[in-house]
Design a protein around this motif. Structure first.
Motif, PDB file in Angstrom:
ATOM      1  N   TRP A 122       0.816  -1.219   0.000  1.00 48.84           N
ATOM      2  CA  TRP A 122       0.000   0.000   0.000  1.00 48.84           C
ATOM      3  C   TRP A 122       0.846   1.264   0.000  1.00 48.84           C
ATOM      4  CZ3 TRP A 122      -4.647   1.494  -1.370  1.00 48.84           C
ATOM      5  CH2 TRP A 122      -5.583   0.493  -1.648  1.00 48.84           C
ATOM      6  N   HIS A 157      -4.427  -4.767  -9.118  1.00 49.67           N
ATOM      7  CA  HIS A 157      -5.481  -3.741  -9.105  1.00 49.67           C
ATOM      8  C   HIS A 157      -4.886  -2.338  -9.207  1.00 49.67           C
ATOM      9  CE1 HIS A 157      -8.718  -6.500  -8.501  1.00 49.67           C
ATOM     10  NE2 HIS A 157      -8.251  -6.945  -7.352  1.00 49.67           N
ATOM     11  N   MET A 158      -3.664  -2.170  -8.691  1.00 53.50           N
ATOM     12  CA  MET A 158      -3.008  -0.866  -8.802  1.00 53.50           C
ATOM     13  C   MET A 158      -2.837  -0.486 -10.277  1.00 53.50           C
ATOM     14  SD  MET A 158       0.811   0.192  -7.619  1.00 53.50           S
ATOM     15  CE  MET A 158       1.540  -0.682  -8.997  1.00 53.50           C
ATOM     16  N   LEU A 168      -6.055   0.897 -11.354  1.00 53.93           N
ATOM     17  CA  LEU A 168      -6.284   2.245 -10.835  1.00 53.93           C
ATOM     18  C   LEU A 168      -5.534   3.289 -11.658  1.00 53.93           C
ATOM     19  CD1 LEU A 168      -6.112   1.918  -6.934  1.00 53.93           C
ATOM     20  CD2 LEU A 168      -8.128   2.007  -8.382  1.00 53.93           C
ATOM     21  N   ALA A 181     -11.106   0.450  -6.197  1.00 47.47           N
ATOM     22  CA  ALA A 181     -10.345   0.492  -4.944  1.00 47.47           C
ATOM     23  C   ALA A 181     -11.158  -0.103  -3.781  1.00 47.47           C
ATOM     24  CB  ALA A 181      -9.930   1.918  -4.629  1.00 47.47           C
ATOM     25  N   MET A 187     -10.442  -4.080  -4.537  1.00 45.30           N
ATOM     26  CA  MET A 187      -9.232  -4.139  -3.693  1.00 45.30           C
ATOM     27  C   MET A 187      -9.565  -4.288  -2.216  1.00 45.30           C
ATOM     28  SD  MET A 187      -6.873  -1.177  -5.384  1.00 45.30           S
ATOM     29  CE  MET A 187      -5.242  -1.684  -4.889  1.00 45.30           C
ATOM     30  N   LEU A 217     -10.645  -2.096  -0.207  1.00 48.30           N
ATOM     31  CA  LEU A 217     -10.169  -0.969   0.588  1.00 48.30           C
ATOM     32  C   LEU A 217     -11.171  -0.609   1.682  1.00 48.30           C
ATOM     33  CD1 LEU A 217      -7.931   1.219   0.826  1.00 48.30           C
ATOM     34  CD2 LEU A 217      -9.249   2.629  -0.735  1.00 48.30           C
ATOM     35  N   THR A 222      -6.087   7.280  -0.509  1.00 52.44           N
ATOM     36  CA  THR A 222      -6.460   6.876  -1.877  1.00 52.44           C
ATOM     37  C   THR A 222      -7.497   7.837  -2.461  1.00 52.44           C
ATOM     38  OG1 THR A 222      -6.113   4.592  -1.189  1.00 52.44           O
ATOM     39  CG2 THR A 222      -7.233   4.922  -3.273  1.00 52.44           C
TER      40      THR A 222
END
Lengths: 195, 81
Positions: A23, A178-179, A182, B49, B53, B55, B66
């Motif tokens: 992260w 997933h980054m 994004l 996200a 993910m 999050l 984020t």
């Protein structure tokens, strides 16, 4: 076959899903690409006509298709983690293969787009728009390739040593994958649509 | 959970199609369309996200960081482009 599941409280600041190191990388990458996009729109404001004409030379259909491919691939990745957590290893493996195929398709389409640009003499030195285009999409593509290597490694681990596998390991790979989603979700409209 | 994720995927695909359609117009001239396209990008960014993910399960700090970065990029592009 058993998968080692750990009871982690993700509400703890030190244990986000995917791990704190991942992260920190994600936040730094988003800042880096965010600054790149900031630079792109700044120079776009200085030369709006040049950026508009250059943007029109990009293939929006390929950009859109690549966005869809990454989104679907991300969906498969999410299902991989879900299946692994529920102990359905065979399903997890299948979803992971589909995730990787999505990644390969993205790389293939991106390569085709690059060849198309290079044969049209639209290289990095052509103008400021294409400098940003090559730098940011190239940097993103490098991340996708690294992500693919991580996924192949994860798949190999599930296939050969499922008992030593920890869900958190796969979650980290998933977070990295997933980054890439994004970053692309911000790059796509900035490069292909707004100018 | 899987059905919910599939629904989110269809929403993401739909929003991508709408964005691509809006790209046909010269967004540099029609500023509110730029905001619309970047707004859609922001919603997609947050959906990936928070849902894909996970999050939403994380500590407030990671959610805040984020969301802040995503919104900053959208606002900068919206104002400058």
């Amino acid at each position: 076959m058993e998968i080692k599941a750990q009871n982690i409280d993700h509400k703890d600041i030190f244990y986000p899903p995917g791990g704190i190191l991942l992260w920190i990388i994600i936040i730094l990458e988003l800042i880096t690409f965010g600054l790149g996009i900031g630079g792109l729109v700044y120079y776009g404001k200085l030369e709006p006509e040049l950026f508009h004409q250059s943007r029109l030379q990009l293939n929006t259909s390929i950009g859109t298709l690549n966005t869809l491919i990454l989104l679907v691939s991300g969906y498969f990745m999410t299902n991989t983690v879900l299946k692994l957590k529920s102990g359905a290893i065979e399903s997890a493996k299948k979803y992971l293969v589909w995730t990787m195929l999505g990644g390969l398709l993205f790389v293939g389409l991106k390569s085709y787009e690059y060849v198309e640009k290079l044969t049209g003499d639209l290289d990095m030195g052509d103008n400021m728009f294409f400098t940003f285009y090559w730098l940011m999409t190239g940097f993103h593509l490098a991340h996708v390739l690294v992500g693919l290597v991580i996924l192949v490694f994860s798949w190999w681990q599930i296939k050969t040593r499922p008992r030593s596998l920890q869900v958190t390991d796969l979650e980290s790979g998933a977070a990295f994958w997933h980054m890439c989603d994004l970053i692309w979700l911000l790059l796509f409209p900035s490069l292909y649509l707004i100018f | 959970m899987e059905k919910k994720n599939l629904l989110i995927l269809f929403i993401l695909i739909g929003m991508t199609q709408v964005s691509a359609f809006l790209g046909v117009f010269n967004l540099g001239v029609v500023n509110y369309l730029t905001w619309l396209v970047m707004g859609l990008a922001a919603v997609k960014f947050f959906l990936v996200a928070f849902v894909f993910m996970e999050l939403r399960k994380a500590h407030f700090f990671w959610k805040f960081a984020t969301v802040l970065i995503g919104l900053l990029v959208v606002v900068v592009v919206g104002f400058w482009a």
